[in-house]
Design an enzyme around this catalytic site. Structure first.
Site, PDB file in Angstrom:
ATOM      1  N   ASP A  13     -66.382 122.248 -24.378  1.00 23.71           N
ATOM      2  CA  ASP A  13     -67.737 121.880 -23.964  1.00 23.71           C
ATOM      3  C   ASP A  13     -67.954 122.317 -22.518  1.00 23.71           C
ATOM      4  O   ASP A  13     -67.045 122.158 -21.692  1.00 23.71           O
ATOM      5  CB  ASP A  13     -67.915 120.360 -24.058  1.00 23.71           C
ATOM      6  CG  ASP A  13     -67.501 119.816 -25.410  1.00 23.71           C
ATOM      7  OD1 ASP A  13     -68.252 120.004 -26.373  1.00 23.71           O
ATOM      8  OD2 ASP A  13     -66.391 119.235 -25.504  1.00 23.71           O
ATOM      9  N   ASP A  49     -59.279 117.253 -34.010  1.00 22.55           N
ATOM     10  CA  ASP A  49     -58.475 116.864 -32.845  1.00 22.55           C
ATOM     11  C   ASP A  49     -56.983 117.049 -33.121  1.00 22.55           C
ATOM     12  O   ASP A  49     -56.168 116.918 -32.204  1.00 22.55           O
ATOM     13  CB  ASP A  49     -58.726 115.382 -32.509  1.00 22.55           C
ATOM     14  CG  ASP A  49     -60.153 115.123 -32.046  1.00 22.55           C
ATOM     15  OD1 ASP A  49     -60.746 116.034 -31.431  1.00 22.55           O
ATOM     16  OD2 ASP A  49     -60.669 114.016 -32.290  1.00 22.55           O
ATOM     17  N   HIS A  66     -60.382 120.911 -31.588  1.00 18.79           N
ATOM     18  CA  HIS A  66     -61.565 120.311 -30.972  1.00 18.79           C
ATOM     19  C   HIS A  66     -61.246 119.801 -29.563  1.00 18.79           C
ATOM     20  O   HIS A  66     -60.336 118.990 -29.394  1.00 18.79           O
ATOM     21  CB  HIS A  66     -62.009 119.150 -31.880  1.00 18.79           C
ATOM     22  CG  HIS A  66     -63.233 118.445 -31.438  1.00 18.79           C
ATOM     23  ND1 HIS A  66     -63.246 117.111 -31.132  1.00 18.79           N
ATOM     24  CD2 HIS A  66     -64.499 118.894 -31.258  1.00 18.79           C
ATOM     25  CE1 HIS A  66     -64.471 116.756 -30.799  1.00 18.79           C
ATOM     26  NE2 HIS A  66     -65.246 117.816 -30.863  1.00 18.79           N
ATOM     27  N   ARG A  67     -61.990 120.290 -28.576  1.00 15.85           N
ATOM     28  CA  ARG A  67     -61.740 119.979 -27.154  1.00 15.85           C
ATOM     29  C   ARG A  67     -60.280 120.298 -26.787  1.00 15.85           C
ATOM     30  O   ARG A  67     -59.657 119.587 -26.008  1.00 15.85           O
ATOM     31  CB  ARG A  67     -62.045 118.516 -26.834  1.00 15.85           C
ATOM     32  CG  ARG A  67     -63.424 118.047 -27.276  1.00 15.85           C
ATOM     33  CD  ARG A  67     -63.707 116.600 -26.917  1.00 15.85           C
ATOM     34  NE  ARG A  67     -64.837 116.076 -27.666  1.00 15.85           N
ATOM     35  CZ  ARG A  67     -65.234 114.818 -27.659  1.00 15.85           C
ATOM     36  NH1 ARG A  67     -64.594 113.932 -26.913  1.00 15.85           N
ATOM     37  NH2 ARG A  67     -66.269 114.420 -28.390  1.00 15.85           N
ATOM     38  N   HIS A 110     -66.797 117.310 -21.541  1.00 15.56           N
ATOM     39  CA  HIS A 110     -67.671 116.886 -22.633  1.00 15.56           C
ATOM     40  C   HIS A 110     -68.855 116.030 -22.179  1.00 15.56           C
ATOM     41  O   HIS A 110     -70.002 116.300 -22.510  1.00 15.56           O
ATOM     42  CB  HIS A 110     -66.862 116.113 -23.682  1.00 15.56           C
ATOM     43  CG  HIS A 110     -67.677 115.626 -24.834  1.00 15.56           C
ATOM     44  ND1 HIS A 110     -68.363 114.422 -24.816  1.00 15.56           N
ATOM     45  CD2 HIS A 110     -67.945 116.178 -26.042  1.00 15.56           C
ATOM     46  CE1 HIS A 110     -68.993 114.262 -25.956  1.00 15.56           C
ATOM     47  NE2 HIS A 110     -68.755 115.314 -26.726  1.00 15.56           N
ATOM     48  N   GLU A 165     -62.324 124.813 -29.588  1.00 20.27           N
ATOM     49  CA  GLU A 165     -63.694 124.425 -29.230  1.00 20.27           C
ATOM     50  C   GLU A 165     -63.623 123.757 -27.871  1.00 20.27           C
ATOM     51  O   GLU A 165     -62.672 123.020 -27.579  1.00 20.27           O
ATOM     52  CB  GLU A 165     -64.239 123.435 -30.266  1.00 20.27           C
ATOM     53  CG  GLU A 165     -65.710 123.067 -30.082  1.00 20.27           C
ATOM     54  CD  GLU A 165     -65.977 121.756 -29.343  1.00 20.27           C
ATOM     55  OE1 GLU A 165     -67.146 121.390 -29.221  1.00 20.27           O
ATOM     56  OE2 GLU A 165     -65.014 121.100 -28.862  1.00 20.27           O
ATOM     57  N   GLU A 220     -69.340 125.145 -26.704  1.00 20.89           N
ATOM     58  CA  GLU A 220     -70.498 124.274 -26.942  1.00 20.89           C
ATOM     59  C   GLU A 220     -71.199 124.017 -25.621  1.00 20.89           C
ATOM     60  O   GLU A 220     -70.610 123.458 -24.688  1.00 20.89           O
ATOM     61  CB  GLU A 220     -70.067 122.947 -27.582  1.00 20.89           C
ATOM     62  CG  GLU A 220     -71.287 122.079 -27.804  1.00 20.89           C
ATOM     63  CD  GLU A 220     -70.986 120.668 -28.307  1.00 20.89           C
ATOM     64  OE1 GLU A 220     -69.850 120.375 -28.716  1.00 20.89           O
ATOM     65  OE2 GLU A 220     -71.917 119.863 -28.250  1.00 20.89           O
ATOM     66  N   LYS A 235     -73.345 121.939 -23.389  1.00 18.62           N
ATOM     67  CA  LYS A 235     -73.777 120.534 -23.331  1.00 18.62           C
ATOM     68  C   LYS A 235     -75.056 120.451 -22.496  1.00 18.62           C
ATOM     69  O   LYS A 235     -75.042 120.053 -21.328  1.00 18.62           O
ATOM     70  CB  LYS A 235     -72.662 119.672 -22.719  1.00 18.62           C
ATOM     71  CG  LYS A 235     -71.565 119.341 -23.707  1.00 18.62           C
ATOM     72  CD  LYS A 235     -72.036 118.357 -24.763  1.00 18.62           C
ATOM     73  CE  LYS A 235     -70.931 118.014 -25.760  1.00 18.62           C
ATOM     74  NZ  LYS A 235     -71.422 117.586 -27.061  1.00 18.62           N
TER      75      LYS A 235
HETATM   76  O1  G3P Z   1     -68.746 121.366 -31.622  1.00 13.30           O
HETATM   77  C1  G3P Z   1     -68.343 120.353 -32.484  1.00 13.30           C
HETATM   78  C2  G3P Z   1     -68.311 119.028 -31.781  1.00 13.30           C
HETATM   79  O2  G3P Z   1     -67.629 119.194 -30.573  1.00 13.30           O
HETATM   80  C3  G3P Z   1     -69.670 118.468 -31.506  1.00 13.30           C
HETATM   81  O3  G3P Z   1     -69.647 117.170 -31.009  1.00 13.30           O
HETATM   82  O4  G3P Z   1     -69.685 115.470 -29.247  1.00 13.30           O
HETATM   83  O5  G3P Z   1     -67.510 116.393 -29.993  1.00 13.30           O
HETATM   84  O6  G3P Z   1     -69.056 117.772 -28.625  1.00 13.30           O
HETATM   85  P1  G3P Z   1     -68.939 116.689 -29.662  1.00 13.30           P
HETATM   86 MG    MG Z   2     -68.049 119.690 -28.531  1.00 14.28          MG
END
Ligand code: G3P
Ligand code: MG
Length: 243
Positions: free
Chosen positions: A36, A229, A7-8, A49, A34, A109, A111
């Site tokens: 953003d 994470d 994640h990120r 993000h 993943e 993702e 945003k």
């Molecule tokens: O894509 C999953 C997750 O990243 C969604 O929430 O706020 O971490 O971008 P956020």
């Molecule tokens: Mg995200």
């Protein structure tokens, strides 16, 4: 087997949405990353993000108010200053150029929940096509209209909807808008939910799964993927899930 998306990047141990976080995901053995995306003032697709740069860099202001060149002056690793050198906010293009040489899957993702970024969908899709990454990319957004638009622009790229609260008949909803998968907040996910999703051939990838017991639960449910994470920890938990 449930896939692990960093994640990120690997935001638990590295500065989120930076190249070193993405490299770490590969080193940790994640199945995918993943990230953003938003648009800079001059229309470049940047990987960040928040709508502002305040939390993740040493600068302040809206992403949309800086050109890409201006964004480069800020340190996206300043919270990890004692561990890592200065890192810049990457362009999506930099990540795509690198990921092509890896086996990693990719979740982009968009945003665009609060700021419309009118050309974001087209630009992201053009970039995916330029790097021929259509087959290993999933697009997602909390803005479901945006996913309808992406499907219209590129029917061959997988899409998924992000959401926080439980949805009524999510299998019908996701098909009605032409998307392929559900990316739910993990608290809305139960074992029967995952079973039903499988029956309807809808992918389920909950976020953000950081604690070991929660990882174990999601692996037991058999979700298609998790966002975490801590990809290295998730890999260990996945290996040991039957012990
Ligand atoms: O894509 C999953 C997750 O990243 C969604 O929430 O706020 O971490 O971008 P956020
Ligand atoms: Mg995200």
């Amino acid at each position: 087997m449930t896939k692990i998306f960093a994640h990120r990047g690997s935001a638990g141990t590295h500065p989120e949405n930076t190249m070193i976080a993405f490299w770490e995901a590969e080193r940790a053995g994640a199945d995918g990353i993943e990230l953003d995306v938003q648009l800079s003032k001059d229309g470049q697709i940047v990987v960040i993000h928040d709508e502002t740069i305040d939390r993740t860099t040493d600068g302040t202001g809206w992403v949309k108010d800086f050109t890409y060149r201006e964004l480069q002056q800020f340190n996206a690793a300043y919270k990890f200053a004692d561990q890592y050198d200065v890192c810049r906010i990457p362009l999506l293009e930099e990540v795509l150029a690198w990921i092509r040489s890896t086996p990693l899957l990719l979740n982009i993702e968009l945003k665009n929940g609060f700021i419309a970024y009118e050309t974001l969908e087209q630009k992201v899709i053009d970039m995916i096509q330029r790097y021929q990454l259509e087959e290993r990319t999933v697009l997602s957004s909390f803005n479901h209209n945006s996913m309808v638009f992406c499907r219209h622009l590129a029917p061959n790229i997988e899409t998924a909807i992000l959401y926080m609260e439980p949805l009524y008949d999510p299998w019908k909803y996701v098909r009605a808008i032409g998307a392929d998968g559900l990316h739910p907040y993990h608290r809305t996910v139960s074992e029967p939910f995952v079973r039903q999703a499988r029956n309807h051939r809808v992918a389920v990838r909950p976020f953000t799964i950081n604690k070991e017991p929660l990882m174990q639960k999601m692996f037991r449910y058999g979700v298609d993927a998790i966002f975490t994470d801590y990809p290295l920890k998730a890999k260990k938990v996945r290996q040991n899930k039957k012990t």
